[in-house]
Design a protein around this motif. Structure first.
Motif, PDB file in Angstrom:
ATOM      1  N   ALA A   5       0.828  -1.187   0.000  1.00  0.00           N
ATOM      2  CA  ALA A   5       0.000   0.000   0.000  1.00  0.00           C
ATOM      3  C   ALA A   5       0.866   1.240   0.000  1.00  0.00           C
ATOM      4  O   ALA A   5       1.663   1.461   0.895  1.00  0.00           O
ATOM      5  N   VAL A   7       2.161   4.964   0.449  1.00  0.00           N
ATOM      6  CA  VAL A   7       1.884   6.044   1.376  1.00  0.00           C
ATOM      7  C   VAL A   7       2.947   7.115   1.234  1.00  0.00           C
ATOM      8  O   VAL A   7       4.074   6.874   0.849  1.00  0.00           O
ATOM      9  N   SER A  11       1.993  10.470   5.720  1.00  0.00           N
ATOM     10  CA  SER A  11       1.103   9.474   6.281  1.00  0.00           C
ATOM     11  C   SER A  11       1.872   8.372   6.995  1.00  0.00           C
ATOM     12  O   SER A  11       1.379   7.767   7.931  1.00  0.00           O
ATOM     13  N   ALA A  17      -2.972   5.043  11.033  1.00  0.00           N
ATOM     14  CA  ALA A  17      -3.195   4.905   9.599  1.00  0.00           C
ATOM     15  C   ALA A  17      -3.982   3.635   9.311  1.00  0.00           C
ATOM     16  O   ALA A  17      -3.793   2.610   9.971  1.00  0.00           O
ATOM     17  N   GLN A  19      -5.227   1.573   5.640  1.00  0.00           N
ATOM     18  CA  GLN A  19      -5.139   1.548   4.183  1.00  0.00           C
ATOM     19  C   GLN A  19      -5.818   0.282   3.655  1.00  0.00           C
ATOM     20  O   GLN A  19      -5.570  -0.809   4.159  1.00  0.00           O
ATOM     21  N   THR A  21      -6.494  -1.842   0.066  1.00  0.00           N
ATOM     22  CA  THR A  21      -5.965  -1.945  -1.289  1.00  0.00           C
ATOM     23  C   THR A  21      -6.517  -3.156  -2.025  1.00  0.00           C
ATOM     24  O   THR A  21      -6.060  -4.283  -1.800  1.00  0.00           O
ATOM     25  N   HIS A  65      -2.998  -1.604   8.873  1.00  0.00           N
ATOM     26  CA  HIS A  65      -3.375  -0.690   9.962  1.00  0.00           C
ATOM     27  C   HIS A  65      -2.170  -0.456  10.866  1.00  0.00           C
ATOM     28  O   HIS A  65      -1.388  -1.369  11.127  1.00  0.00           O
ATOM     29  N   ARG A 207      -5.873  10.819  -0.400  1.00  0.00           N
ATOM     30  CA  ARG A 207      -6.521   9.550  -0.079  1.00  0.00           C
ATOM     31  C   ARG A 207      -6.117   8.388  -0.981  1.00  0.00           C
ATOM     32  O   ARG A 207      -6.184   7.241  -0.562  1.00  0.00           O
ATOM     33  N   THR A 240      -4.799   2.099  -3.673  1.00  0.00           N
ATOM     34  CA  THR A 240      -4.960   2.178  -2.225  1.00  0.00           C
ATOM     35  C   THR A 240      -5.799   3.392  -1.825  1.00  0.00           C
ATOM     36  O   THR A 240      -5.597   4.490  -2.330  1.00  0.00           O
ATOM     37  N   TYR A 241      -6.732   3.131  -0.892  1.00  0.00           N
ATOM     38  CA  TYR A 241      -7.495   4.223  -0.270  1.00  0.00           C
ATOM     39  C   TYR A 241      -7.060   4.321   1.184  1.00  0.00           C
ATOM     40  O   TYR A 241      -7.072   3.347   1.926  1.00  0.00           O
ATOM     41  N   ARG A 242      -6.670   5.525   1.585  1.00  0.00           N
ATOM     42  CA  ARG A 242      -6.198   5.759   2.951  1.00  0.00           C
ATOM     43  C   ARG A 242      -7.215   6.555   3.727  1.00  0.00           C
ATOM     44  O   ARG A 242      -7.751   7.561   3.267  1.00  0.00           O
TER      45      ARG A 242
END
Length: 243
Positions: A5, A7, A11, A17, A19, A21, A65, A207, A240-242
């Motif tokens: 993922a 970053v 971040s 955090a 993430q 994916t 995480h 994001r 990836t969405y964070r």
């Protein structure tokens, strides 16, 4: 994407955090497989194109995480394939017509790990991980002759303990590289399992990020006449969405 993922430095340095994916893995397959206890061991060598020709469904998801120095990850894959072929010759009986076989295979594995960030210096971090990789490989073979059909179904299920490392290096605020590897089995489930994935990652927005790289997953499981000694490898790409 699995363990990759992307970053940004910011971040990575944040205290918390999460993430998610979804990713694609263009993997080929080679090795030896004997899903049935009374059956023979069969050599397998398939390119990604060969796998794609028989693919019903393929899904890959990775979740990462971190809370302070404590980290956790979950990676799951589900691949469902169907392969059919005509049987033109049977031992003893010789050539035959109208006989065919179909193999439906479903492979599920999930790697769950937790650990601790042992190095945290901008722009480099290193995490120590431990956990388990869960496997379920189900195979159903159906042999048909005209309106007559007979099926045989069997599955392999096991759990491998694994230990590993995850390293991240931020090249710029948007570009980074990352590598993660683990090793396990140790005779508890499989004789040996290991995997390595390395990616280059680019931050698109606060994001969203893109990743591309390469992944290898090796497993050597043998128990009660069943064999699953395979290597999966190929390029990976993910979004990836964070949070």
């Amino acid at each position: 994407m699995r363990d990759s993922a992307p970053v940004s430095r910011g971040s990575e340095a944040a205290n918390w955090a999460l993430q998610i994916t979804p990713y694609l893995w263009a993997s080929g397959l080679r090795g030896e497989v004997a899903p049935f206890r009374a059956g023979p061991t069969v050599g397998v060598s398939k390119s990604f194109g060969d796998v794609l020709d028989t693919l019903n469904f393929g899904g890959f998801l990775h979740v990462w995480h971190r809370n302070g120095r404590f980290v956790a990850s979950a990676d799951a894959m589900l691949v469902d394939t169907t392969e059919s072929r005509a049987i033109e010759r049977v031992p003893i009986f010789g050539p035959v017509r109208g006989l065919s076989a179909k193999a439906d295979t479903r492979e599920i594995n999930a790697t769950l790990q937790a650990g601790y960030r042992i190095v945290e210096t901008a722009p480099f971090t290193l995490d120590l991980l431990a956990g388990a990789r869960l496997w379920k490989v189900s195979t159903k073979v159906t042999v048909s002759y005209g309106n007559f059909a007979v099926s045989l179904r069997e599955s392999l299920d096991w759990v491998d303990p694994v230990i590993g490392l995850r390293a991240f290096y931020g090249l710029t605020d948007r570009l980074s590289i990352q590598a993660q590897g683990d090793i396990g089995g140790f005779g508890v489930g499989s004789r040996l399992t290991w995997q390595v994935v390395a990616t280059a990652n680019y931050v698109l927005t606060d994001r969203l990020s893109l990743s591309a790289g390469y992944k290898i997953l090796k497993t050597d499981y043998r128990s009660g006449g069943q064999v699953f000694d395979t290597t999966l490898q190929g390029p990976v790409a993910g979004l990836t969405y964070r949070f």
